[in-house]
Design a protein around this motif. Structure first.
Motif, PDB file in Angstrom:
ATOM      1  N   UNK A 141     -10.479  16.528   2.871  1.00  0.00           N
ATOM      2  CA  UNK A 141     -10.795  15.686   4.025  1.00  0.00           C
ATOM      3  C   UNK A 141     -12.239  15.943   4.433  1.00  0.00           C
ATOM      4  N   UNK A 142     -13.083  14.940   4.240  1.00  0.00           N
ATOM      5  CA  UNK A 142     -14.497  15.080   4.582  1.00  0.00           C
ATOM      6  C   UNK A 142     -14.710  14.512   5.978  1.00  0.00           C
ATOM      7  N   UNK A 144      -9.741  12.917  -7.143  1.00  0.00           N
ATOM      8  CA  UNK A 144      -9.718  11.619  -6.459  1.00  0.00           C
ATOM      9  C   UNK A 144      -8.908  11.665  -5.162  1.00  0.00           C
ATOM     10  N   UNK A 145      -8.466  12.848  -4.771  1.00  0.00           N
ATOM     11  CA  UNK A 145      -7.632  12.997  -3.568  1.00  0.00           C
ATOM     12  C   UNK A 145      -8.533  13.238  -2.357  1.00  0.00           C
ATOM     13  N   UNK A 146      -8.977  12.156  -1.736  1.00  0.00           N
ATOM     14  CA  UNK A 146      -9.984  12.241  -0.683  1.00  0.00           C
ATOM     15  C   UNK A 146      -9.527  11.502   0.565  1.00  0.00           C
ATOM     16  N   UNK A 147      -9.792  12.100   1.706  1.00  0.00           N
ATOM     17  CA  UNK A 147      -9.723  11.443   3.009  1.00  0.00           C
ATOM     18  C   UNK A 147     -11.108  11.540   3.640  1.00  0.00           C
ATOM     19  N   UNK A 148     -11.428  10.573   4.482  1.00  0.00           N
ATOM     20  CA  UNK A 148     -12.675  10.617   5.245  1.00  0.00           C
ATOM     21  C   UNK A 148     -12.316  10.512   6.719  1.00  0.00           C
ATOM     22  N   UNK A 149     -12.939  11.338   7.548  1.00  0.00           N
ATOM     23  CA  UNK A 149     -12.648  11.305   8.985  1.00  0.00           C
ATOM     24  C   UNK A 149     -13.910  11.011   9.773  1.00  0.00           C
ATOM     25  N   UNK A 150     -13.801  10.009  10.629  1.00  0.00           N
ATOM     26  CA  UNK A 150     -14.882   9.607  11.519  1.00  0.00           C
ATOM     27  C   UNK A 150     -14.739  10.333  12.857  1.00  0.00           C
ATOM     28  N   UNK A 151     -15.846  10.843  13.408  1.00  0.00           N
ATOM     29  CA  UNK A 151     -15.777  11.590  14.662  1.00  0.00           C
ATOM     30  C   UNK A 151     -16.958  11.324  15.591  1.00  0.00           C
ATOM     31  N   UNK A 164      -9.622   8.244   8.545  1.00  0.00           N
ATOM     32  CA  UNK A 164      -8.933   8.763   9.725  1.00  0.00           C
ATOM     33  C   UNK A 164      -9.931   8.785  10.878  1.00  0.00           C
ATOM     34  N   UNK A 165      -9.450   8.514  12.080  1.00  0.00           N
ATOM     35  CA  UNK A 165     -10.332   8.576  13.242  1.00  0.00           C
ATOM     36  C   UNK A 165      -9.979   9.787  14.092  1.00  0.00           C
TER      37      UNK A 165
END
Length: 257
Positions: free
Chosen positions: A119-120, A144-151, A178-179
Motif C-alpha cells: 500500500x503506497x 502486481x499486488x498494489x494499493x494506492x492511498x490518497x491523504x 483508498x482514501x
C-alpha cells in the motif's frame, strides 16, 4: 467497499489494539464489508524527537500477530526500511509505505520482493499523476499486488487540502485507490512540535471520496482519541465509524451500481 482501519500506533497498553480490532470486526461483519486491521509498531516520522513512536518492531509484530490470530483479520502496518519490510512480511499481509517515503526506491523494491500487497501512501508533496512511477517501482520488481492511498496535498503552511480529482487520476494506473479520511484532516505542526487535526471534517471528506469513486476508506480509529499518544485530533471513535460507514456504503453502492 474496502475498510482499512485501526489505531494510529500500538500503545504501551496493547488492549487498545485488541479492543479496536474487535469492535471494527463486529461492525464490518454487520455491514458485510471487507476489513483490514491497521496499526503501526513504529511511527518514524513524528514531528518531535520526544513524540511517542510505538512499542518497536519485535513487540509490535508480536501484538499484530496476536490480533491476526485472535480475530482472523488481515493486517497492515508501516515499514520504514528494506530490512523492516522483510521482517514485517513474516507477520502482516499488507506492507504500507509511509507518505514521506513513497519515492524511496530501495524500500519500494524490498516491499515488492516480499510478495505481499504493498500500500503506497501518496506523499503530500506528490502530484497524483506522479504516483505512477512509485507504482512502477513495485510492479517492475515483480509484484502486481498494489494499493494506492490518497491523504491530501500540502498547499500551505500547517494544512492539507483534498482534491478529489486525484482519485480517478490515480485509478487510471489500474490499481485500487483508498482514501485516508483521517490523515486528510491533519494539521501538520498544528500544535508546535506535533500535528493537530479537525476530526469534524472526516465524514465530509469520506463521503466525497466515496462519491468520487474511491475503492475504499482508510480510517484511524480509537476508543478515546483525545487520550491517544499520537494523531488523536484526527482519529474517530468506533461509534462514529459505524455511522460514517453506513452512509458511505450506501453512497458506494449508488456509485457502483
Amino acid at each position: 467497499m474496502i475498510l482499512i482501519a485501526g489505531p494510529c500506533v500500538i500503545e504501551k497498553d496493547p488492549s487498545i489494539a485488541f479492543q479496536t480490532a474487535e469492535q471494527l470486526k463486529n461492525l464490518t461483519e454487520d455491514l458485510q464489508m471487507p476489513y483490514i486491521f491497521k496499526a503501526s509498531y513504529d511511527k518514524a516520522n513524528r514531528s518531535s524527537l520526544s513524540s511517542y513512536r510505538g512499542v518497536g518492531l519485535e513487540k509490535g509484530l508480536d501484538i499484530l500477530d496476536e490480533v491476526k490470530q485472535q480475530f482472523g483479520l488481515p493486517i497492515l502496518t508501516d515499514v520504514h526500511s528494506p530490512a523492516e519490510a522483510h521482517i514485517a512480511a513474516e507477520v502482516v499481509d499488507i506492507l504500507q509505505i509511509p507518505a514521506f517515503l513513497c519515492r524511496q526506491t530501495d524500500l519500494l523494491v524490498a516491499a515488492a520482493k516480499t510478495g505481499k500487497i504493498v500500500n503506497i501512501k501518496k506523499g503530500q508533496f506528490l502530484a497524483p499523476s506522479d504516483i505512477e512511477y512509485c507504482i512502477r517501482k513495485v510492479t517492475d520488481s515483480g509484484n502486481k499486488n498494489v494499493l494506492v492511498t490518497e491523504r491530501g496535498f500540502a498547499f500551505g503552511y500547517g494544512n492539507l487540502v483534498s482534491d478529489m480529482r486525484a482519485i480517478p487520476i490515480m485509478q487510471r494506473f489500474g490499481y485500487p485507490v483508498i482514501f485516508d479520511a483521517t490523515h486528510s484532516v491533519q494539521l501538520p505542526g498544528g500544535v508546535g512540535g506535533a500535528s493537530s487535526g479537525e476530526r469534524q471534517f472526516v465524514e465530509t471528506l469520506a463521503r466525497a471520496a466515496v462519491a468520487a469513486g474511491a475503492n475504499g476508506l482508510f480510517l484511524e480509529v480509537h476508543p478515546q482519541p483525545d487520550l491517544a499518544p499520537c494523531d488523536g485530533p484526527n482519529m474517530i471513535t468506533p461509534d462514529t465509524t459505524r455511522a460514517l460507514l453506513t452512509v458511505c456504503q450506501a453512497i458506494f453502492q449508488i456509485v457502483h451500481q
